[in-house]
Design a protein around this motif. Structure first.
Motif, PDB file in Angstrom:
ATOM      1  N   LYS A 295      84.883  24.869  -3.958  1.00  0.00           N
ATOM      2  CA  LYS A 295      86.117  25.531  -3.319  1.00  0.00           C
ATOM      3  C   LYS A 295      86.515  27.250  -3.559  1.00  0.00           C
ATOM      4  CE  LYS A 295      90.619  23.043  -4.432  1.00  0.00           C
ATOM      5  NZ  LYS A 295      91.658  22.412  -5.226  1.00  0.00           N
ATOM      6  N   ALA A 296      85.991  27.357  -4.566  1.00  0.00           N
ATOM      7  CA  ALA A 296      86.370  28.557  -5.307  1.00  0.00           C
ATOM      8  C   ALA A 296      86.152  29.381  -3.476  1.00  0.00           C
ATOM      9  CB  ALA A 296      86.348  29.125  -5.906  1.00  0.00           C
ATOM     10  N   ARG A 297      84.645  28.801  -3.373  1.00  0.00           N
ATOM     11  CA  ARG A 297      84.170  30.308  -1.939  1.00  0.00           C
ATOM     12  C   ARG A 297      84.414  29.926  -0.769  1.00  0.00           C
ATOM     13  NH1 ARG A 297      79.416  32.380  -0.446  1.00  0.00           N
ATOM     14  NH2 ARG A 297      77.980  31.617   1.467  1.00  0.00           N
ATOM     15  N   VAL A 298      85.131  28.114  -0.622  1.00  0.00           N
ATOM     16  CA  VAL A 298      86.064  27.969   0.447  1.00  0.00           C
ATOM     17  C   VAL A 298      87.202  28.888   0.718  1.00  0.00           C
ATOM     18  CG1 VAL A 298      86.575  26.991   2.277  1.00  0.00           C
ATOM     19  CG2 VAL A 298      84.009  26.362   0.424  1.00  0.00           C
ATOM     20  N   GLN A 299      87.592  29.123  -0.633  1.00  0.00           N
ATOM     21  CA  GLN A 299      89.277  30.073  -0.354  1.00  0.00           C
ATOM     22  C   GLN A 299      89.096  31.037   0.277  1.00  0.00           C
ATOM     23  OE1 GLN A 299      90.421  27.631  -4.424  1.00  0.00           O
ATOM     24  NE2 GLN A 299      91.896  26.358  -2.859  1.00  0.00           N
ATOM     25  N   ALA A 300      87.997  31.945  -0.638  1.00  0.00           N
ATOM     26  CA  ALA A 300      87.787  33.141  -0.628  1.00  0.00           C
ATOM     27  C   ALA A 300      87.523  33.817   0.373  1.00  0.00           C
ATOM     28  CB  ALA A 300      86.763  33.872  -1.659  1.00  0.00           C
ATOM     29  N   PHE A 301      86.251  32.901   1.338  1.00  0.00           N
ATOM     30  CA  PHE A 301      85.902  32.241   2.764  1.00  0.00           C
ATOM     31  C   PHE A 301      85.463  31.422   3.378  1.00  0.00           C
ATOM     32  CE2 PHE A 301      82.353  33.033   5.490  1.00  0.00           C
ATOM     33  CZ  PHE A 301      82.966  34.760   6.309  1.00  0.00           C
ATOM     34  N   PRO A 302      87.044  31.352   4.242  1.00  0.00           N
ATOM     35  CA  PRO A 302      87.092  29.787   5.101  1.00  0.00           C
ATOM     36  C   PRO A 302      85.970  29.446   5.835  1.00  0.00           C
ATOM     37  CG  PRO A 302      88.552  30.833   4.719  1.00  0.00           C
ATOM     38  CD  PRO A 302      87.536  31.583   4.023  1.00  0.00           C
ATOM     39  N   ARG A 303      85.499  30.710   5.978  1.00  0.00           N
ATOM     40  CA  ARG A 303      83.830  30.555   7.388  1.00  0.00           C
ATOM     41  C   ARG A 303      83.083  29.841   6.834  1.00  0.00           C
ATOM     42  NH1 ARG A 303      86.875  34.393   7.743  1.00  0.00           N
ATOM     43  NH2 ARG A 303      88.441  34.340   9.825  1.00  0.00           N
ATOM     44  N   ALA A 304      82.967  29.958   5.148  1.00  0.00           N
ATOM     45  CA  ALA A 304      81.503  29.481   5.042  1.00  0.00           C
ATOM     46  C   ALA A 304      80.800  28.233   5.193  1.00  0.00           C
ATOM     47  CB  ALA A 304      81.380  29.597   2.957  1.00  0.00           C
ATOM     48  N   THR A 305      79.760  28.220   5.517  1.00  0.00           N
ATOM     49  CA  THR A 305      79.153  26.785   5.737  1.00  0.00           C
ATOM     50  C   THR A 305      78.258  26.490   5.097  1.00  0.00           C
ATOM     51  OG1 THR A 305      77.142  28.446   7.888  1.00  0.00           O
ATOM     52  CG2 THR A 305      79.904  27.278   8.458  1.00  0.00           C
ATOM     53  N   LEU A 306      77.632  27.225   4.672  1.00  0.00           N
ATOM     54  CA  LEU A 306      76.220  27.158   2.983  1.00  0.00           C
ATOM     55  C   LEU A 306      76.817  27.266   1.648  1.00  0.00           C
ATOM     56  CD1 LEU A 306      73.304  29.241   5.054  1.00  0.00           C
ATOM     57  CD2 LEU A 306      74.176  26.779   4.730  1.00  0.00           C
ATOM     58  N   CYS A 307      75.873  26.680   0.625  1.00  0.00           N
ATOM     59  CA  CYS A 307      76.095  27.021  -0.687  1.00  0.00           C
ATOM     60  C   CYS A 307      75.773  27.826  -1.337  1.00  0.00           C
ATOM     61  CB  CYS A 307      75.919  25.771  -1.520  1.00  0.00           C
ATOM     62  SG  CYS A 307      74.303  24.995  -1.044  1.00  0.00           S
ATOM     63  N   VAL A 308      76.123  28.878  -2.332  1.00  0.00           N
ATOM     64  CA  VAL A 308      75.455  29.811  -2.673  1.00  0.00           C
ATOM     65  C   VAL A 308      73.818  29.307  -2.363  1.00  0.00           C
ATOM     66  CG1 VAL A 308      75.097  31.228  -4.974  1.00  0.00           C
ATOM     67  CG2 VAL A 308      77.464  30.850  -3.582  1.00  0.00           C
ATOM     68  N   THR A 309      73.344  28.554  -2.993  1.00  0.00           N
ATOM     69  CA  THR A 309      71.931  28.376  -3.180  1.00  0.00           C
ATOM     70  C   THR A 309      70.926  28.690  -1.747  1.00  0.00           C
ATOM     71  OG1 THR A 309      72.200  27.034  -5.253  1.00  0.00           O
ATOM     72  CG2 THR A 309      70.213  26.377  -4.197  1.00  0.00           C
ATOM     73  N   CYS A 310      71.737  27.743  -0.778  1.00  0.00           N
ATOM     74  CA  CYS A 310      71.632  28.364   1.047  1.00  0.00           C
ATOM     75  C   CYS A 310      71.391  29.518   1.097  1.00  0.00           C
ATOM     76  CB  CYS A 310      72.133  26.912   1.471  1.00  0.00           C
ATOM     77  SG  CYS A 310      71.103  24.905   0.775  1.00  0.00           S
ATOM     78  N   LYS A 311      72.247  29.640   0.720  1.00  0.00           N
ATOM     79  CA  LYS A 311      72.725  30.958   1.464  1.00  0.00           C
ATOM     80  C   LYS A 311      71.647  32.183   0.852  1.00  0.00           C
ATOM     81  CE  LYS A 311      75.009  34.290   3.944  1.00  0.00           C
ATOM     82  NZ  LYS A 311      74.980  34.020   5.265  1.00  0.00           N
ATOM     83  N   GLN A 312      71.749  32.295  -0.356  1.00  0.00           N
ATOM     84  CA  GLN A 312      70.390  32.608  -0.814  1.00  0.00           C
ATOM     85  C   GLN A 312      68.627  32.917  -0.335  1.00  0.00           C
ATOM     86  OE1 GLN A 312      71.258  31.767  -5.226  1.00  0.00           O
ATOM     87  NE2 GLN A 312      72.364  33.320  -5.325  1.00  0.00           N
ATOM     88  N   ARG A 313      68.798  31.170  -0.800  1.00  0.00           N
ATOM     89  CA  ARG A 313      67.422  31.083   0.504  1.00  0.00           C
ATOM     90  C   ARG A 313      67.252  31.551   1.510  1.00  0.00           C
ATOM     91  NH1 ARG A 313      67.360  25.568   0.806  1.00  0.00           N
ATOM     92  NH2 ARG A 313      67.470  25.988  -1.635  1.00  0.00           N
ATOM     93  N   GLU A 314      68.561  31.628   2.326  1.00  0.00           N
ATOM     94  CA  GLU A 314      68.803  32.127   4.013  1.00  0.00           C
ATOM     95  C   GLU A 314      68.123  33.862   3.935  1.00  0.00           C
ATOM     96  OE1 GLU A 314      72.474  32.517   6.284  1.00  0.00           O
ATOM     97  OE2 GLU A 314      71.297  31.123   6.938  1.00  0.00           O
ATOM     98  N   GLU A 315      69.487  34.589   3.057  1.00  0.00           N
ATOM     99  CA  GLU A 315      68.875  35.859   3.252  1.00  0.00           C
ATOM    100  C   GLU A 315      67.416  36.297   2.941  1.00  0.00           C
ATOM    101  OE1 GLU A 315      72.308  36.905   0.794  1.00  0.00           O
ATOM    102  OE2 GLU A 315      73.822  36.413   2.289  1.00  0.00           O
ATOM    103  N   ARG A 316      66.834  35.192   1.973  1.00  0.00           N
ATOM    104  CA  ARG A 316      65.257  35.792   1.579  1.00  0.00           C
ATOM    105  C   ARG A 316      64.330  35.620   2.443  1.00  0.00           C
ATOM    106  NH1 ARG A 316      64.915  31.959  -3.418  1.00  0.00           N
ATOM    107  NH2 ARG A 316      67.111  32.514  -4.093  1.00  0.00           N
ATOM    108  N   ARG A 317      64.536  35.283   3.456  1.00  0.00           N
ATOM    109  CA  ARG A 317      64.138  34.676   4.774  1.00  0.00           C
ATOM    110  C   ARG A 317      63.803  36.074   5.537  1.00  0.00           C
ATOM    111  NH1 ARG A 317      65.408  28.895   6.173  1.00  0.00           N
ATOM    112  NH2 ARG A 317      65.387  28.139   4.309  1.00  0.00           N
TER     113      ARG A 317
END
Length: 152
Positions: free
Chosen positions: A130-152
């Motif tokens: 909730k805090a992540r989406v309130q800060a950035f409403p365009r977020a489509t990935l949780c922190v774990t999946c976003k980190q995984r995506e950025e490592r690729r």
């Protein structure tokens, strides 16, 4: 702007409709459930962003069109002038592309509210947070999946 128009299907000012809708929004462990007021605030912010980005895009498109139209008027320009003009066109094009991407992300976030999938990670299906989406409403990935995506 079809996404923006479709948000009216669920009247965010109708407390009963909104209450039904927000029940489907996931939260992480330890977070309080979404409230209608919180969702309305996010939707209002997204709608304002769509209006702002649409205006910025129209302005940037006009500037880019002007630059492209005048790109051949350089009879007598030296190489430095031509290079400078090309760089200016590239920068304006990058601005247009970035604004279009942001507008699309904003429209998709508003559509996720409408669909009842707002706050759900598009990769793993868990709550984004909730805090992540309130800060950035365009977020489509949780922190774990976003980190995984950025490592690729």
């Amino acid at each position: 702007m079809a996404v923006n128009d479709s948000i009216t299907a669920v009247d965010l000012t109708d407390s009963k409709e909104l209450a039904k809708l927000v029940r489907s929004f996931p939260v992480r462990d330890g977070e309080k459930p979404w409230t209608g007021k919180e969702v309305r605030e996010v939707a209002d912010e997204l709608t304002a962003d769509i209006d702002r980005l649409t205006g910025e895009l129209a302005s940037a498109d006009a500037e880019l069109s002007n630059l492209l139209r005048n790109s051949g008027d350089g009879a007598g320009d030296d190489q430095a002038d031509s290079g400078s003009s090309a760089l200016e066109r590239e920068q304006e094009l990058a601005l247009v592309i970035n604004t279009r991407d942001m507008l699309g992300q904003t429209q998709r976030a508003l559509a996720r509210i409408q669909a009842g999938t707002f706050g759900t990670c598009e990769s793993c299906g868990n709550a984004i947070g909730k805090a992540r989406v309130q800060a950035f409403p365009r977020a489509t990935l949780c922190v774990t999946c976003k980190q995984r995506e950025e490592r690729r």
